[in-house]
Scaffold this motif. Structure first.
Motif, short mmCIF file in Angstrom:
data_model
loop_
_atom_site.label_atom_id
_atom_site.label_comp_id
_atom_site.label_asym_id
_atom_site.label_seq_id
_atom_site.Cartn_x
_atom_site.Cartn_y
_atom_site.Cartn_z
N ARG A 115 -8.33 -0.32 -2.98
CA ARG A 115 -8.42 1.04 -1.95
C ARG A 115 -8.44 0.47 -0.20
NH1 ARG A 115 -10.94 6.08 -4.32
NH2 ARG A 115 -8.72 5.58 -6.09
N HIS A 158 0.86 -3.35 -11.95
CA HIS A 158 0.91 -3.17 -12.64
C HIS A 158 1.04 -4.31 -13.31
CE1 HIS A 158 0.08 1.13 -13.33
NE2 HIS A 158 0.95 1.29 -11.81
N LYS A 179 -3.56 -3.68 -14.43
CA LYS A 179 -3.89 -3.21 -14.20
C LYS A 179 -4.74 -3.12 -12.44
CE LYS A 179 -3.88 1.57 -12.32
NZ LYS A 179 -3.83 3.81 -12.08
N LYS A 239 -10.69 -2.72 -8.06
CA LYS A 239 -11.22 -1.88 -9.08
C LYS A 239 -10.21 -2.75 -10.36
CE LYS A 239 -9.90 2.46 -10.03
NZ LYS A 239 -9.72 3.91 -10.25
N CYS A 240 -9.99 -2.67 -11.61
CA CYS A 240 -9.16 -3.27 -12.40
C CYS A 240 -9.56 -3.52 -14.05
CB CYS A 240 -9.26 -4.85 -12.32
SG CYS A 240 -10.17 -6.25 -12.56
N ALA A 298 1.07 -1.25 0.14
CA ALA A 298 0.07 0.21 -0.35
C ALA A 298 0.57 1.12 0.18
CB ALA A 298 -1.15 -0.04 1.08
N PRO A 301 3.72 1.71 -5.52
CA PRO A 301 3.01 0.83 -6.82
C PRO A 301 3.70 -0.48 -7.40
CG PRO A 301 3.03 2.93 -8.14
CD PRO A 301 4.18 2.79 -6.57
N SER A 347 -5.28 4.65 1.69
CA SER A 347 -3.74 4.03 1.09
C SER A 347 -4.46 3.68 -0.50
CB SER A 347 -2.63 3.24 1.44
OG SER A 347 -3.19 2.15 2.11
N ASN A 348 -3.81 3.79 -1.32
CA ASN A 348 -3.96 2.31 -2.82
C ASN A 348 -2.88 1.49 -2.98
OD1 ASN A 348 -6.38 3.76 -3.59
ND2 ASN A 348 -5.40 5.75 -4.50
N ALA A 349 -2.96 -0.02 -2.86
CA ALA A 349 -2.34 -1.02 -3.37
C ALA A 349 -2.56 -1.31 -4.76
CB ALA A 349 -2.38 -1.77 -3.08
N ILE A 350 -1.63 -0.89 -5.97
CA ILE A 350 -1.54 -0.30 -7.17
C ILE A 350 -1.03 -1.73 -7.70
CG2 ILE A 350 -1.59 0.88 -9.21
CD1 ILE A 350 -2.06 3.13 -7.56
N THR A 401 -6.15 -2.31 -8.88
CA THR A 401 -5.74 -1.51 -7.86
C THR A 401 -6.56 -2.06 -6.36
OG1 THR A 401 -5.61 0.80 -8.50
CG2 THR A 401 -6.35 1.08 -6.74
#
Length: 684
Positions: A106, A121, A102, A57-58, A25, A28, A116-119, A104
């Protein structure tokens, strides 16, 4: 096959392969995903402090599920986070570009404020290491059973040949003894393995593909791959066009990732046959390695596995079609050789004569070697098994037979351990049989050993017995043959083809049948008829003299008891009835050998020790008593065999073989065609 359907196949194959990873988190992440697997992350483990909710979301190429399932219809809205929440991620197709997808996660606090966001790729990659797991001669794509072996017609698993022939005709050397490919024809003796990949043009920095094997498997295989073609490679020869990936000393090697939709062929070479210390199974792994940090080892994030079984060496029984006959020429066997030439020419097969410069006076072609073959779905070739006997013919199997598509194998033993029972007149194989419902479609190997209760008898050396047992597909039977001076099973038994019953008959030497014949001659007034009449090298003896010799009768009673022991074993182990057995009238005599033991030899030429060429039999000429101008033993033999549609040719081997304690079979050998039945279809 379309790219899409191929991707679905790969996905279906590997959906049980889960890889645990950590969400971050704080920054990226770039994640390499192998298609068909599942990425699994613990959502609580990666959540920042005070996180109470999350959402996901993706992009369209990414699919995910939450375990345990939630009641929410949309994961874009905050979902309650508990300690068991797991995120499972898959991707539906390979990426065309690095990081083109991608996802994500949240994280929210108590009041659903964003913490926070865990992103992620994501780059999706398809990887498949493929073999001919369905055994049809073609390397298929994504066979779900490629990583295991199963016997039987509905079985699976790839087959590997021991590359035991020699493509270098003028530089005689087993192909297993050199670590390069001299001729493209050598690839036929190997099993193809294909690495199929689909994905972006290159792997992300630091990632690499490696192929690897265990230390134990490294003793049994080599793996080659073609080098990228270049003008210099083409000019410098075949061997420069291939490189070794795995060897006895190299257990792991990096393999190229070519980018896009690509296939790379590898060629797997078997180096040794199944044996006591090797069950024949080989495992090859392909792993995708992920870098952690400069200076630290990479870690595997995906492994694909294939399994091969090394093809066994298979013997061929008398009921299979002959291809060629081998005999020796010596200074004293002209009469025998003339008879063999006539028989083979009449039968329509090829005759190969080993001349004295090679045999050096050793005439026992059967004892030095045994013909067999090995087979994979894409290739079959004969392989000669060289006996540890190592008489003066010892150079013949390697020096004359080994060549392109003609293999060689031997088992070495200490000279002190080698006896007459290690000569291959003591190694036979039955036709196919069924025993108590169990099928042996490739027959059963037969060897001779000492009597079970003896403490000082001779036995076939352990290294040879271990080799024969390890082949599995022709489960051996041990008979008692040490009662003979020479000690070979071919002195009292053989098999001939038959049009009825089980498709063959077992022929057994029988002193009882001999005495029955001679008593019949006496009763019909032929008691004075003589055996060996007309021979200068053997004193004639009358039928009456044989019948009156009580000591000789006792010796043959002993021999008959030894043969009866073996008769019972053969009936039990081959599933035979008395109607499947024919007793041949053969008498023996006992002689004291160098160990001061009394053992038996044939009294007159041993008719069971014959050569079988289709429906033609080459039988030692017995020189029995003549009745109305015809040898009574020959007449009896013809009567017994002609009822099976077989023709008898009697060959004079008396001076050059019989007096040296051998006969026609001992002095000849036959290479035969292999079975139509495929050994991997056995139900084991």
């Amino acid at each position: 096959m379309s790219q899409e359907s191929s991707a679905i196949d790969c996905f279906n194959m590997k959906t049980d392969y889960q890889r645990t990873f950590r969400l971050d988190a704080r920054s990226p992440q770039k994640v390499l995903y192998v298609q068909g697997t599942t990425l699994k992350a613990n959502l609580r483990r990666s959540a920042p402090p005070n996180s109470m909710f999350f959402s996901v979301k993706c992009t369209p190429n990414v699919q995910y599920t939450i375990d345990p399932p939630t009641q929410m219809t949309s994961h874009l809205s905050p979902i309650t986070l508990d300690g068991k929440s797991m995120l499972l991620i898959t991707m539906s197709s390979a990426s065309q570009h690095e990081n083109d997808s991608k996802l994500t996660v949240r994280y929210y606090g108590q009041n659903k404020e964003v913490l926070s966001n865990a992103i992620l790729h994501l780059t999706a990659l398809e990887i498949s290491l493929d073999v001919d797991a369905d055994r049809d001669g073609v390397v298929e794509k994504n066979n779900p059973n490629k990583g295991s072996w199963k016997w039987g017609p509905d079985g699976h698993g790839a087959v590997l040949l021991v590359n035991c022939d020699s493509e270098r005709r003028y530089a005689k050397q087993l192909d297993t003894e050199v670590d390069y490919i001299a001729k493209l024809s050598d690839l036929r003796d190997m099993s193809e393995m294909v690495l199929r990949t689909r994905g972006p043009a290159k792997l992300p920095d630091g990632y690499k593909l490696t192929m690897h094997i265990s230390q134990s498997d490294a003793e049994s295989i080599r793996v080659y791959s073609p080098r990228p073609q270049s003008h210099s490679n083409f000019l410098s020869g075949v061997s420069s066009g291939f490189t070794t990936v795995l060897t006895r000393r190299v257990l792991s090697g990096q393999v190229p990732y070519l980018g896009g939709v690509a296939e790379t062929s590898f060629y797997v070479e078997g180096l040794r046959f199944p044996d006591k210390d090797f069950d024949g199974l080989i495992t090859i792994n392909l792993s995708l390695l992920e870098p952690i940090c400069r200076g630290l080892p990479e870690t595997p994030i995906f492994t694909d596995t294939v399994v091969f079984r090394v093809a066994p060496w298979i013997m061929t029984p008398n009921t299979l079609r002959p291809v060629e006959v081998f005999v020796c020429s010596t200074s004293d066997n002209y009469v025998f050789l003339k008879g063999m030439k006539n028989l083979v020419l009449k039968s329509g097969y090829k005759l190969n004569i080993c001349h004295e410069y090679m045999n050096r006076g050793d005439r026992w072609m059967q004892d030095e070697l045994e013909f067999g073959y090995i087979e994979a779905p894409h290739q079959r070739f004969p392989v000669v098994l060289d006996s540890p006997r190592d008489g003066k013919l010892l150079d013949f199997p390697y020096g004359e037979l080994l060549g392109p598509d003609f293999g060689y194998v031997t088992r070495m033993a200490l000279r002190k351990d080698v006896s007459s029972l290690d000569s291959f007149g003591n190694l036979e194989v039955s036709p196919p049989v069924t025993v108590n419902g169990k099928e042996y479609p490739l027959g059963r190997i037969i060897i001779g050993v000492a009597f079970p209760t003896t403490t000082k008898g001779r036995n076939m050396t352990k290294v040879v017995q271990d080799f024969l047992w390890a082949q599995k597909v022709q489960e051996p039977i041990a008979l008692f043959s040490d009662w003979l001076v020479v000690g070979h099973v071919d002195e009292f038994m053989t098999f001939v083809p038959a049009p009825d019953r089980k498709g063959f008959r077992l022929l057994l030497a029988s002193p009882d049948a001999g005495y029955k014949l001679f008593r019949g001659l006496k009763n019909n007034g032929h008691g004075q008829a003589k055996l060996f009449e007309g021979r200068n090298d053997q004193k004639p003896i009358t039928v009456d003299e044989i019948l009156e010799d009580e000591g000789f009768q006792a010796e043959n009673n002993y021999v008959q008891s030894c043969i009866d022991w073996n008769r019972d074993v053969l009936k039990r182990e081959l599933g035979l009835d008395d109607g499947d057995i024919i007793d041949l009238p053969i008498l023996f005599k006992l002689e004291q050998d160098t160990d001061y033991e009394f053992r038996a030899v044939a009294f007159y030429p041993d008719m069971v020790n014959m050569i079988v060429l289709g429906k033609s039999l080459g039988i030692p000429k017995p020189f029995g008593p003549k009745v109305n101008g015809r040898c009574a033993l020959e007449a009896e033999m013809c009567s017994l065999m002609e009822g099976l549609g077989l023709t008898c040719t009697f060959i004079d081997d008396f001076a050059s073989y019989h007096r040296l304690l051998g006969e026609v079979h001992c002095g000849s050998n036959v290479r035969r065609e292999g079975f139509d039945f495929k050994w991997w279809d056995l139900d084991m």
